[in-house]
Scaffold this active site. Sequence first.
Site, mmCIF file in Angstrom:
data_model
loop_
_atom_site.group_PDB
_atom_site.id
_atom_site.type_symbol
_atom_site.label_atom_id
_atom_site.label_comp_id
_atom_site.label_asym_id
_atom_site.label_seq_id
_atom_site.Cartn_x
_atom_site.Cartn_y
_atom_site.Cartn_z
ATOM 1 N N THR A 280 0.915 -1.136 0.035
ATOM 2 C CA THR A 280 0.034 0.086 0.034
ATOM 3 C C THR A 280 0.707 1.285 0.051
ATOM 4 O OG1 THR A 280 -1.778 -1.154 1.282
ATOM 5 C CG2 THR A 280 -1.880 1.298 1.199
ATOM 6 N N PHE A 282 1.283 5.098 0.632
ATOM 7 C CA PHE A 282 0.703 6.050 1.657
ATOM 8 C C PHE A 282 1.508 7.486 1.350
ATOM 9 C CE2 PHE A 282 -1.220 3.615 5.130
ATOM 10 C CZ PHE A 282 -0.787 2.486 4.941
HETATM 11 O O1 LIG Z 1 -7.057 -0.738 8.252
HETATM 12 C C1 LIG Z 1 -5.960 -0.574 8.432
HETATM 13 O O2 LIG Z 1 -4.942 -1.146 8.822
HETATM 14 C C2 LIG Z 1 -5.203 0.492 7.373
HETATM 15 O O3 LIG Z 1 -4.231 0.936 7.766
HETATM 16 C C3 LIG Z 1 -6.259 1.043 6.140
HETATM 17 C C4 LIG Z 1 -5.693 0.173 4.882
HETATM 18 C C5 LIG Z 1 -6.411 0.808 3.627
HETATM 19 O O4 LIG Z 1 -6.837 1.895 3.716
HETATM 20 O O5 LIG Z 1 -6.038 0.481 2.744
HETATM 21 C C6 LIG Z 1 -4.193 0.086 4.875
HETATM 22 C C7 LIG Z 1 -3.616 -0.592 4.287
HETATM 23 C C8 LIG Z 1 -4.097 -1.927 3.860
HETATM 24 O O6 LIG Z 1 -4.325 -1.805 2.383
HETATM 25 C C9 LIG Z 1 -5.582 -2.127 4.410
HETATM 26 C C10 LIG Z 1 -6.066 -1.128 4.929
#
Ligand SMILES: O=C(O)C(=O)C[C@]1(C(=O)O)C=C[C@@H](O)C=C1
Length: 419
Positions: A280, A282
């Site tokens: 992911t 950020f």
């Molecule tokens: O729910 C979490 O733990 C988050 O940090 C959010 C979140 C997102 O929004 O995509 C972050 C990374 C992963 O892809 C899954 C969820």
Amino acid sequence: METASASASASASPWARPAQIRPRSARPPCASPFARADWQTACAAILATNSNSPSAAPPPRVNGGYHSNAKPALADHASLDLDLVPVSNLPRPLSITDLSPAPMHGNQLRVAYQGVPGAYSEAAAAKAYPSCDAIPCDQFEVAFQAVELWIADRAVLPVENSLGGSIHRNYDLLLRHRLHIVGEVQLPVHHCLLALPGVRKELLTRVISHPQALAQCELTLNAMGLNVAREAFDDTAGAAEHVAAAGLRDTAAIASARAADLYGLQILADGIQDDSGNVTRFVMLAREPIIPRTDRPFKTSIVFAHDREGTSVLFKVLSAFAFRDISLTKIESRPHRHRPIRLVDDANVGTAKHFEYMFYIDFQASMAEVRAQNALSEIQEFTSFLRVLGSYPMDMTPWDTASASTISNDITDDSSRSS
Ligand SMILES: O=C(O)C(=O)C[C@]1(C(=O)O)C=C[C@@H](O)C=C1
């Protein structure tokens, strides 16, 4: 040119904290000094100050149980030197009602993220700012506002996942708020299936998690024979916390191994994401932009809109980059019909304008480069709205979990070094 301001609507976190006390043996990736009691004390003190009470002293700075110089969380959970704190001491997420001016915070960088401790966003905050105070927020919007209101110095928010695609909500919020992108961080996301100790897979009737996490594990859950109900939660760690707090023996959560430690859950299955290279991206947000440089790879993010018919404007925008050999790393469009944008002309006269779509582009160049400046001045000629969201160092971590944890990469934005 201006954007419309945000209208916030938020509710407090709906789930309660687990009552059990856990031994202090795990160290979180990023420090967080804010316990529920601190915030209540802080808000009460601020209210007292605002009502001109000279006796209102600043709240005592209580460490909510988090170690301050902890290591960043990486993909390899086994290598984390975790230091567990009593669950009742974990900081609760900020909600809209907490957004009064900041309490005393010393000189550590305060970084807002969405979710509760154990969320991937917390790990991303720690990777971006290794010795920060991580401030959990119950919604993305609250994280934006926490920075705008000086409760936090930075926010770290997800914008894109290699499996699930764009996190549209944050694209919309980037436009509605005035924060600047000052960096990016790529976090390998390694999901676990968590349940109460003693619960077997066969007993499960429900799996809960953040919608992105559910989507990232869909095929694996099916292959495991878990064709059970799936329910969305605000964040992965919040789902784990809920399973523990409510004592749910028929429900599993998809979350991190750190969430299992924090909330006393067992790991039923490890690495259940459909792709082992699940990452992911950020973005790091601040009130002020950083000064773009040319001595290292930079990325610039823009958003634009046009009110002319047809596709030729998009074609012209793309060619402005192509002719200058500027690579695009992302293009995203968002419908925008119902939210007027306030445009201000040279005479400072504002008019509200409706655009069908907003287009977001990330390109690989720094705003300090002439070719990027020329591309944008050309684009400005045939768009009605153009905003630079930020020009910031690229996180060079490859989108590959195997190598991600071994590459040392300085992704911290310049401005944080002086903080
Ligand atoms: O729910 C979490 O733990 C988050 O940090 C959010 C979140 C997102 O929004 O995509 C972050 C990374 C992963 O892809 C899954 C969820």
